[in-house]
Scaffold this active site. Structure first.
Site, PDB file in Angstrom:
ATOM      1  CE1 TYR A 108      -3.637   2.622   0.972  1.00  0.00           C
ATOM      2  CE2 TYR A 108      -1.777   3.612   2.131  1.00  0.00           C
ATOM      3  CZ  TYR A 108      -3.053   3.714   1.598  1.00  0.00           C
ATOM      4  OH  TYR A 108      -3.732   4.902   1.688  1.00  0.00           O
ATOM      5  CD  GLU A 196      -5.943   4.660  -0.950  1.00  0.00           C
ATOM      6  OE1 GLU A 196      -6.019   4.956   0.249  1.00  0.00           O
ATOM      7  OE2 GLU A 196      -6.893   4.228  -1.612  1.00  0.00           O
TER       8      GLU A 196
END
Ligand code: GDP
Ligand code: MN
Length: 398
Positions: A108, A196
């Site tokens: 992530y 993101e």
């Protein structure tokens, strides 16, 4: 402003972040052809402004053009409900067909604005993917957070700190360094509020690849980026909010039943607080602005009552530049032309307040007035509860 995954990926590409090969399609036939060009196996991804698609069936692995056509047939035009869309879901209009990759690890990477530090915060985790929310809730220490002072810019020690928690194989480390630098540059240059990549994957061949991408742009910075503004997808925005923006009204839909019409963001927030304090739920935030015209008031009114869940309208105005008589004029005009039957509570104060009150009283329309904010909120909430009970009875008797 939010943009689609395929748009975010195109931007990441210009910053040198590796992305899978892919094409955007809008029909099953196109999907079949695209998958053929991609070599026969691919991933079809519904393009909506919300995450959680994987778990909701919006990400489909296909192994042939025929399969792609059938999957696209199901997806296009369907309503996808994910944990981020709300129960009403989103209609899928486009699909991103992408080369399929074999994933060996999911990471992530993201940047948000940390409000407490008032600085960008880079986040990274060695375990990314569709369970990231659970990870953040249950094991917050597994997400590495690094705050960057924009005056000092991103330094190599920031990146070392991020990498230290990811346990990456040596050959991937320099690629990851490139990704973090690129993300930070992108975040700053495009005035983002969120960047993101989840998941950022290491493929079976050891390549680092952005498998998903999310990019939100700060609306206040949009005037500097006409190219980004052009990516706006009105289909993905709430129709009432789009309509409100056309008349330069600050309107945000919420889930309650008390429609609030207020001037000034601070007064609007205070009004919403009061509504909640006396046991009600605001249906919206609406700041008609300091210098609203009678016409703008009418538009605001129309938008407010088009929300079917509104049971009462609470008008709370401080007459400064927007004088109370002008407000009264706008409200009376709106109630007449829109034939409003909802109860309306008005509290106003300030310039020409007596004249405004007289106009409301002499209009022959049924306004409830209040002298203070608390009284206004109480009357509105009471009216909203009566209205809700009334309408439930209507449903039962019909
Ligand atoms: P989201 O659920 O809306 O965040 O959509 P994502 O783009 O993150 O896709 C959901 C999940 O699908 C990812 O976390 C991956 O695990 C999986 N996925 C997407 N593309 C591929 C692919 O090319 N290969 C494999 N093996 N998995 C993929
Ligand atoms: Mn994702």
């Amino acid at each position: 402003m939010k943009i689609h995954e395929f748009q975010a990926k195109a931007i990441l590409d210009t910053y040198g972040v590796p992305i899978p090969k892919g094409e955007v399609v809008t029909t099953p036939v196109e999907a079949g052809r695209a998958v053929e060009r991609l070599g026969g196996t691919a991933v079809l991804k519904a393009q909506i402004h919300a995450g959680g698609r994987g778990k909701a069936g919006g990400v489909v692995l296909v192994s042939s053009p025929q399969e792609a056509e059938a999957a696209a047939e199901r997806l296009i035009g369907s309503c996808l409900v994910t944990h981020q869309t709300g129960h009403e879901g989103r209609v899928v209009k486009r699909i991103l067909a992408e080369e399929r990759v074999t994933v060996s690890r999911e990471l992530y990477a993201g940047i948000v604005l940390d409000r407490r530090a008032a600085q960008p915060m880079i986040m990274a985790s060695g375990t990314g993917g569709v369970e990231i929310e659970e990870l953040a809730a249950n094991y917050p220490e597994r997400i590495i957070r690094v705050v960057v002072d924009p005056a000092a810019q991103l330094q190599s020690f920031h990146i070392r700190r991020l990498l230290s928690g990811l346990a990456l194989p040596q050959p991937v480390q320099s690629a990851a360094t490139g990704v973090f630098s690129a993300l930070y540059r992108l975040f700053q240059e495009k005035d983002c509020s969120l960047v993101e990549i989840n998941p950022l994957v290491i493929t079976a061949e050891g390549r680092l690849l952005a498998l998903d991408a999310k990019l939100n742009i700060d609306d206040n910075g949009l005037f500097r980026h006409p190219d980004l503004e052009a990516l706006r997808d009105p289909d993905e925005e709430l129709p009432l909010e789009v309509e409100a923006a056309r008349f330069r009204l600050n309107y945000i839909k919420l889930n309650g039943t008390v429609g609030c019409m207020v001037n000034g963001a601070g007064l609007a927030m205070a009004t919403m607080d009061l509504v909640k304090l006396v046991g009600g739920e605001p249906a919206n935030f609406l700041d008609v602005g300091g210098g609203a015209s009678a016409e703008q008031i009418e538009h605001a009114f129309r938008i407010l009552i088009s929300d079917r869940s509104v049971r009462v309208v609470l008008i709370n105005i401080f007459g400064g530049i927007l004088r109370c008589d002008r407000l009264a004029e706008g409200v009376i005009q709106a109630v007449r032309s829109l034939q409003v039957t909802l109860p309306i509570v008005v509290r106003m104060e300030g310039t020409n307040v007596e004249q405004g009150k007289r106009m409301l009283a002499e209009s022959g329309l049924n306004f409830m007035t209040a002298d203070g904010m608390q009284e206004a909120a109480e009357k509105a909430v009471e009216a909203s509860q009566q209205a809700v009970q009334g309408s439930t009875c209507d449903v039962q008797s019909s």
